[in-house]
Scaffold this motif. Structure first.
Motif, PDB file in Angstrom:
ATOM      1  N   LEU A   1      33.199  13.419  -5.987  1.00 53.34           N
ATOM      2  CA  LEU A   1      32.095  13.979  -5.178  1.00 53.34           C
ATOM      3  C   LEU A   1      32.492  13.839  -3.634  1.00 53.34           C
ATOM      4  O   LEU A   1      31.684  14.446  -2.941  1.00 53.34           O
ATOM      5  CB  LEU A   1      30.735  14.132  -5.194  1.00 53.34           C
ATOM      6  N   VAL A   2      33.402  12.928  -3.434  1.00 54.97           N
ATOM      7  CA  VAL A   2      33.643  12.767  -1.824  1.00 54.97           C
ATOM      8  C   VAL A   2      34.493  13.836  -1.232  1.00 54.97           C
ATOM      9  O   VAL A   2      34.604  13.906  -0.321  1.00 54.97           O
ATOM     10  CB  VAL A   2      34.381  11.401  -2.152  1.00 54.97           C
ATOM     11  N   ALA A   3      35.543  13.909  -1.853  1.00 54.39           N
ATOM     12  CA  ALA A   3      36.016  15.335  -0.796  1.00 54.39           C
ATOM     13  C   ALA A   3      35.366  16.763  -0.402  1.00 54.39           C
ATOM     14  O   ALA A   3      35.713  16.873   0.103  1.00 54.39           O
ATOM     15  CB  ALA A   3      37.656  16.031  -2.190  1.00 54.39           C
ATOM     16  N   GLY A   4      34.495  16.926  -1.723  1.00 54.31           N
ATOM     17  CA  GLY A   4      33.472  18.181  -0.896  1.00 54.31           C
ATOM     18  C   GLY A   4      33.054  17.486   0.338  1.00 54.31           C
ATOM     19  O   GLY A   4      32.553  18.645   1.334  1.00 54.31           O
ATOM     20  N   VAL A   5      32.214  16.685   0.350  1.00 52.43           N
ATOM     21  CA  VAL A   5      31.375  16.221   1.437  1.00 52.43           C
ATOM     22  C   VAL A   5      32.329  16.207   2.104  1.00 52.43           C
ATOM     23  O   VAL A   5      32.245  16.327   3.672  1.00 52.43           O
ATOM     24  CB  VAL A   5      30.935  15.437   1.150  1.00 52.43           C
ATOM     25  N   LEU A   6      34.158  15.787   2.252  1.00 45.28           N
ATOM     26  CA  LEU A   6      34.165  15.429   3.310  1.00 45.28           C
ATOM     27  C   LEU A   6      34.907  17.003   4.176  1.00 45.28           C
ATOM     28  O   LEU A   6      35.728  16.959   4.982  1.00 45.28           O
ATOM     29  CB  LEU A   6      35.848  14.459   3.298  1.00 45.28           C
ATOM     30  N   ASP A   7      35.418  18.041   3.361  1.00 45.74           N
ATOM     31  CA  ASP A   7      35.946  19.229   3.512  1.00 45.74           C
ATOM     32  C   ASP A   7      34.829  19.475   4.144  1.00 45.74           C
ATOM     33  O   ASP A   7      35.064  20.163   4.894  1.00 45.74           O
ATOM     34  CB  ASP A   7      36.287  19.922   1.788  1.00 45.74           C
TER      35      ASP A   7
END
Length: 271
Positions: free
Chosen positions: A201-207
């Motif tokens: 889930l990290v990549a989506g929030v960072l994007d």
């Protein structure tokens, strides 16, 4: 910029119209005799995206908690937009600020925490409208319109009628980001906002945060261990160690040619 130059600021050299938004002057903070911040002097200018990096316990999150007035400095002063945050002037003297005064100045700050901190008994839409209505005095209809726009921004329009417990961790963090932005803050504080998320889930929030950084006119102060994110969104990176800034500068220099040995040691361990 080396550790000896201990008054970092993030004003762009060629942008005369940039103004100082945040100022820490001689700020120290101790816990049980341990110095977490040591006579810290830093400035953050309007529109800058500043990332704080460094080992755990180096004082990074303490800076954000001081700005939110969750903590008070033991020495020194903090200003936001030219106004003292934890002090106020009375009779020509600086005295500790009243809670009411600090709350008024703090309205200009939005913060996204590690652990989401959503109201579990409120649905998503109300989580976002609650503070604009009750803190800013915004009309309920205007607050809802603003909340719906932000939910569209964070990709959660379909979930506005759900409770936080019905959302994934990544979705809850997106709601927390929308809630912070609903206050129309001058500065957005981000405290390890992906540390409580499952790795996928990290990549989506960072994007999402990258999009906000690149599309919105907002000052950002971010604590993160996500070095690629820090490199992508920052105008300035500050390396902390033992409560001091040991090095600061543009991300391309900090990450490719750090000058301080402590920065090189830290980056070699995390990259």
């Amino acid at each position: 910029m080396s550790a000896d130059r201990h008054t970092p600021n993030t004003a762009p050299a060629a942008t005369a119209e940039a103004t100082e938004l945040i100022r820490f002057e001689g700020v120290s903070k101790r816990f049980d005799g341990h110095t977490v911040l040591d006579a810290l002097d830093i400035s953050v200018y309007t529109g800058r995206h500043v990332t704080l990096i460094g080992p755990s316990g180096s004082g990074k999150t303490t800076i954000l908690r001081l700005l939110m007035t969750l903590l008070k400095p033991d020495e020194g002063t903090i200003k936001l937009g030219g106004r003292y945050l934890t002090h106020e002037e009375k009779g020509g003297k600086l005295v500790p600020a009243s809670d009411r005064y600090s709350r008024e100045v703090r309205k200009n700050i939005g913060m996204v925490f590690q652990q989401f901190n959503l109201f579990p008994n409120m649905k998503v839409l109300r989580n976002i409208t609650e503070a604009p209505v009750h803190v800013l005095g915004l009309d309920a209809d205007a607050a809802e319109e603003r909340a719906r726009e932000l939910l569209e921004l964070v990709g959660l329009t379909a979930h506005l009628d759900k409770y936080p417990s019905q959302l994934s961790g990544g979705q809850q963090q997106r709601v927390a980001i929308a809630r912070a932005l609903a206050m129309r803050p001058q500065v957005l504080l981000l405290d390890e906002v992906t540390s409580a998320l499952d790795p996928e889930l990290v990549a989506g929030v960072l994007d999402l945060l990258r999009d906000i950084a690149h599309s919105m006119d907002i000052t950002m102060l971010c604590v993160t261990h996500e070095m690629s994110f820090a490199r992508d969104v920052s105008d300035c990176v500050m390396m902390f160690d033992a409560g001091r800034v040991v090095e600061f500068g543009p991300p391309e220099r900090i990450f490719t040619a750090p000058e301080h040995e402590r920065t090189r040691e830290f980056l070699s361990a995390v990259l």
